[in-house]
Scaffold this motif. Structure first.
Motif, mmCIF file in Angstrom:
data_model
loop_
_atom_site.group_PDB
_atom_site.id
_atom_site.type_symbol
_atom_site.label_atom_id
_atom_site.label_comp_id
_atom_site.label_asym_id
_atom_site.label_seq_id
_atom_site.Cartn_x
_atom_site.Cartn_y
_atom_site.Cartn_z
ATOM 1 N N GLY A 1 0.821 -1.209 0.000
ATOM 2 C CA GLY A 1 0.000 0.000 0.000
ATOM 3 C C GLY A 1 0.853 1.256 0.000
ATOM 4 N N ALA B 1 3.945 1.400 -1.145
ATOM 5 C CA ALA B 1 4.588 1.460 -2.448
ATOM 6 C C ALA B 1 3.637 2.076 -3.473
ATOM 7 C CB ALA B 1 5.018 0.066 -2.894
ATOM 8 N N ALA B 2 2.368 1.685 -3.422
ATOM 9 C CA ALA B 2 1.391 2.213 -4.366
ATOM 10 C C ALA B 2 1.201 3.713 -4.186
ATOM 11 C CB ALA B 2 0.050 1.496 -4.193
ATOM 12 N N GLU B 3 1.430 4.186 -2.978
ATOM 13 C CA GLU B 3 1.221 5.602 -2.674
ATOM 14 C C GLU B 3 2.371 6.488 -3.161
ATOM 15 O OE1 GLU B 3 -1.560 8.073 -1.607
ATOM 16 O OE2 GLU B 3 -1.892 6.063 -0.846
ATOM 17 N N VAL B 4 3.597 5.963 -3.230
ATOM 18 C CA VAL B 4 4.730 6.842 -3.579
ATOM 19 C C VAL B 4 5.434 6.531 -4.892
ATOM 20 C CG1 VAL B 4 5.326 7.462 -1.210
ATOM 21 C CG2 VAL B 4 6.402 5.471 -2.244
ATOM 22 N N ALA B 5 5.375 5.281 -5.368
ATOM 23 C CA ALA B 5 6.320 4.879 -6.401
ATOM 24 C C ALA B 5 5.794 5.063 -7.815
ATOM 25 C CB ALA B 5 6.708 3.422 -6.197
ATOM 26 N N VAL C 1 3.601 0.784 -11.231
ATOM 27 C CA VAL C 1 2.728 0.535 -10.085
ATOM 28 C C VAL C 1 1.422 -0.112 -10.533
ATOM 29 C CG1 VAL C 1 1.443 1.613 -8.222
ATOM 30 C CG2 VAL C 1 3.730 2.389 -8.733
#
Lengths: 322, 353
Positions: free
Chosen positions: A218, A220-224, A241
């Motif tokens: 979650g 990772a999905a928010e920043v990458a 992503v």
């Protein structure tokens, strides 16, 4: 991948720790490149080698560790640098934010002093100038009443404020690359989202290349922009992503996403990946995931699958796609 | 001796006193303040208001989730329930009986067990797994042979083959395996209530899912009641029947899972929910739902403790402490916005529910 000059280029990296009875190969042939201004999340469970891969870029390993392969950051070959040259690299080119700011900061100096010191180590500036820059950095990371906070010692600040200070310190010498090692794992969800948004804003503003290590898909999905999934020392899947979240290809990534509790509404059990990650001193032959894999076939137990291109920008290491 | 292993939920527990309608645990006016070192000789003594007058019930057979930021009092609440720390004020009733009064502390502890977050720190490194699991029953007077046999049954039940694992020491196990041992140990005394204090938080996601499934199976097979403390709202949503949201030592909201997750009546619960990563790269958060860290519980804000971070706060919120009041049968919230005629501009005008 066709970009002529990646900011970070790791080729066939292997890291072996030689302490203890048996050598432990924590990273086993990892290749990864990060373009200027790109955010790549390294996602994996404990022992997958995600932090070790990232720390290799700053050569933050204990003495006696064997590093094989090549790593270039901003055109410099990191593997061959002397101690002095490494010191010059850390700060103005590559800087790092750690999981536990309380351990990463020096408890006996004020935060302002520590940031000034970082600036003065790399640039010929007066203390007054350095302290003015420290103040500007504290404003930038949105620490309330920054003048007063610069005079604080680490123990006087909350976890979220300390992590903001760490980010301020990491940005003190205008680096090109930011390495973030689970920077929000120790924080409350309400503070975590603030720090993630802050890192995203600063990344855009400074045009930073970021490697973000996390175990939380979650986050990772928010920043990458891209996610590289690691398992037992290897990258098993890499993609944007959306590709990773909406169309995972590797059975491990599929298992990780399937086991998410968010998807279990109305179900009385979670779908799980059986077993546990392998012991790095006693790795299974062939694909390291094969003992847990629901679709493993005979050749999986003998042959290590290579990471091959799949789709537009993705790569997968699974025999199904070879 | 192993008949309890096969008891199903429908059977009546011989230890049940008040029947199914009586809450298993009823907490009334619980207060715990920890003194902190004063900064000077003549300074007033300061206290951390870890738990500040809370009331709640744990119903028989349910899983009650407790969520909130660090310092909100969730772990202190667990420790108070376990009687690991003495409350300053307030009462804990277990199946209608006062703990330390009608039901002795020994009897109570046999029926209430706890699993902690740090699986390694909570096991004695010098005891083998079977010794750790059989230790509790032996203290409570079960003969050694029986206790060991029961430990083997339980290890088998939590997925650790006794032939392979019984003689091992904690450092020889992985984190997930150690937490299974802790769960087996908690069940060794046949408790009715198990307190799980961030019991899966330190585990990797793929292992966490396995342990959550195990906890669900054990609950059904042994007819357990859980108090499930976690900072992970997704896990709480999956595991719990009801959820209690705490903020700075107070209960902000309590209600059924669906009420809290779908129709929350407290701005703090709403902010907590909005802080969860969205898992959708197309719908990333643009603004953090809450600004700043939680305030210190040493000098909590006056009135509603959340008013300093609440986007709906008005002057009245700094003056009145909102009581935890029922909004519907399934939900209570402590917010002036849901209290009729409270003086807040968003308050309902009529008092009817």
């Amino acid at each position: 991948m066709t970009d002529p000059a990646p900011m970070i280029d790791i080729r066939n990296l292997s890291v072996t720790f030689n302490r203890g009875r048996k050598p432990v190969k924590a990273v086993n042939g990892v290749s990864l490149s990060v373009r200027p201004g790109e955010v790549v999340a390294l996602l994996g469970e404990s022992g997958s080698g995600k932090s070790v891969t990232m720390r290799s870029l700053l050569r933050l390993h204990p003495a006696g560790t064997t590093i094989e392969g090549t790593m270039t950051v901003a055109g410099r070959d990191v593997t061959g640098l002397s101690k002095r040259e490494l010191g010059d690299l850390r700060g103005p080119i590559v800087s790092m934010v750690f999981q536990e700011p309380r351990l990463a900061l020096d408890p006996v100096y004020t935060l302002g002093r520590q940031i000034e010191e970082t600036i003065m180590r790399h640039e010929k500036v007066s203390r007054a100038e350095a302290s003015a820059r420290a103040l500007a950095l504290f404003r930038k990371v949105r620490i309330p009443s920054p003048e007063r906070r610069l005079k604080n010692y680490p123990h006087e600040m909350s976890g979220g404020m300390l992590q903001r200070s760490m980010i301020a310190m990491a940005l003190a010498c205008n680096p090109k690359v930011l390495l973030a090692d689970e920077p929000t794992t120790a924080l409350d969800a309400t503070v975590q989202i603030q720090i993630l948004l802050l890192i995203r804003d600063l990344q855009r503003e400074y045009g930073l290349s970021v490697i973000f290590v996390t175990h939380d898909i979650g986050v990772a999905a928010e920043v990458a922009d891209r996610i590289a999934v690691m398992y037992a020392g290897r990258i098993v899947e890499e993609g944007t992503v959306s590709e990773i979240i909406h169309a995972p290809k590797h059975p491990y990534t599929q298992g990780l996403l399937g086991a998410r509790v968010e998807l279990a509404h109305g179900r009385d059990r979670l779908i799980t990946i059986p077993g546990a990650p392998p012991d790095l001193t006693n790795m299974p032959s062939g694909c390291a995931f094969s003992p847990r894999c629901p679709v493993a076939s005979e050749p999986c137990h003998t042959r290590v699958p290579e990471l091959v291109s799949q789709g537009e920008a993705g790569r997968v290491a699974c025999i199904q796609y070879a | 001796m192993t008949d309890y292993l096969h008891r199903s939920m429908g059977d009546l527990d011989p230890r049940d006193r008040g029947g199914p309608a009586q809450p298993l645990v009823s907490v009334q006016g619980l207060v715990k303040h920890f003194p902190v070192k004063s900064s000077g000789l003549f300074q007033p003594r300061k206290v951390v208001r870890a738990v500040d007058s809370i009331n709640f019930e744990i119903l028989k057979g349910e899983t009650l989730g407790v969520v909130g930021e660090s310092g909100c009092g969730k772990s202190t609440t667990a420790r108070l329930l376990m009687q690991l720390v003495k409350p300053d004020k307030g009462e804990v009733l277990f199946d209608g009986e006062t703990v330390g009064g009608a039901i002795s502390l020994g009897d109570y502890r046999r029926q209430v067990q706890m699993v902690f977050q740090d699986s390694y720190a909570s096991l004695n490194p010098r005891l083998t797994i079977e010794e750790s699991v059989s230790f509790g029953p032996r203290v409570h007077g079960v003969p050694a042979q029986t206790a060991i046999a029961r430990a083997h049954d339980l290890l088998h039940r939590v997925g650790l083959e006794p032939n392979r694992f019984a003689g091992r020491y904690p450092h020889e196990l992985s984190g997930g395996q150690r937490q299974r041992v802790n769960i087996a140990r908690a069940l060794a005394l046949e408790p009715r209530l198990v307190i799980l204090d961030e019991a899966v938080s330190a585990l990797d996601k793929s292992v966490e899912a396995q342990v959550l499934n195990l906890l669900l199976d054990l609950k059904r097979d042994f007819g357990l009641t859980y108090l499930f403390i976690s900072h992970d709202l997704n896990v709480v949503r999956f595991m719990c029947d009801r959820v209690m949201v705490m903020y700075l030592g107070k209960v902000a909201e309590i209600g059924s899972r669906d009420a809290i997750f779908e129709r929350t009546k407290h701005p703090y619960s709403a902010a907590l929910l909005a802080s969860m990563p969205s898992m959708d790269p197309q719908a990333r958060a643009l603004e953090p739902p809450l600004v700043g860290d939680p305030p210190s519980p040493i000098d909590p804000p006056s009135g509603c403790r959340f008013h300093t971070r609440c986007k709906f706060a008005e002057d009245i919120c700094a003056q009145i402490v909102p009581p935890l009041a029922a909004i519907s049968q399934a939900q209570s919230a402590a917010c002036l916005m849901s209290m009729p005629r409270s003086g807040h501009s968003h308050a309902p005008v009529h008092g009817d529910l």
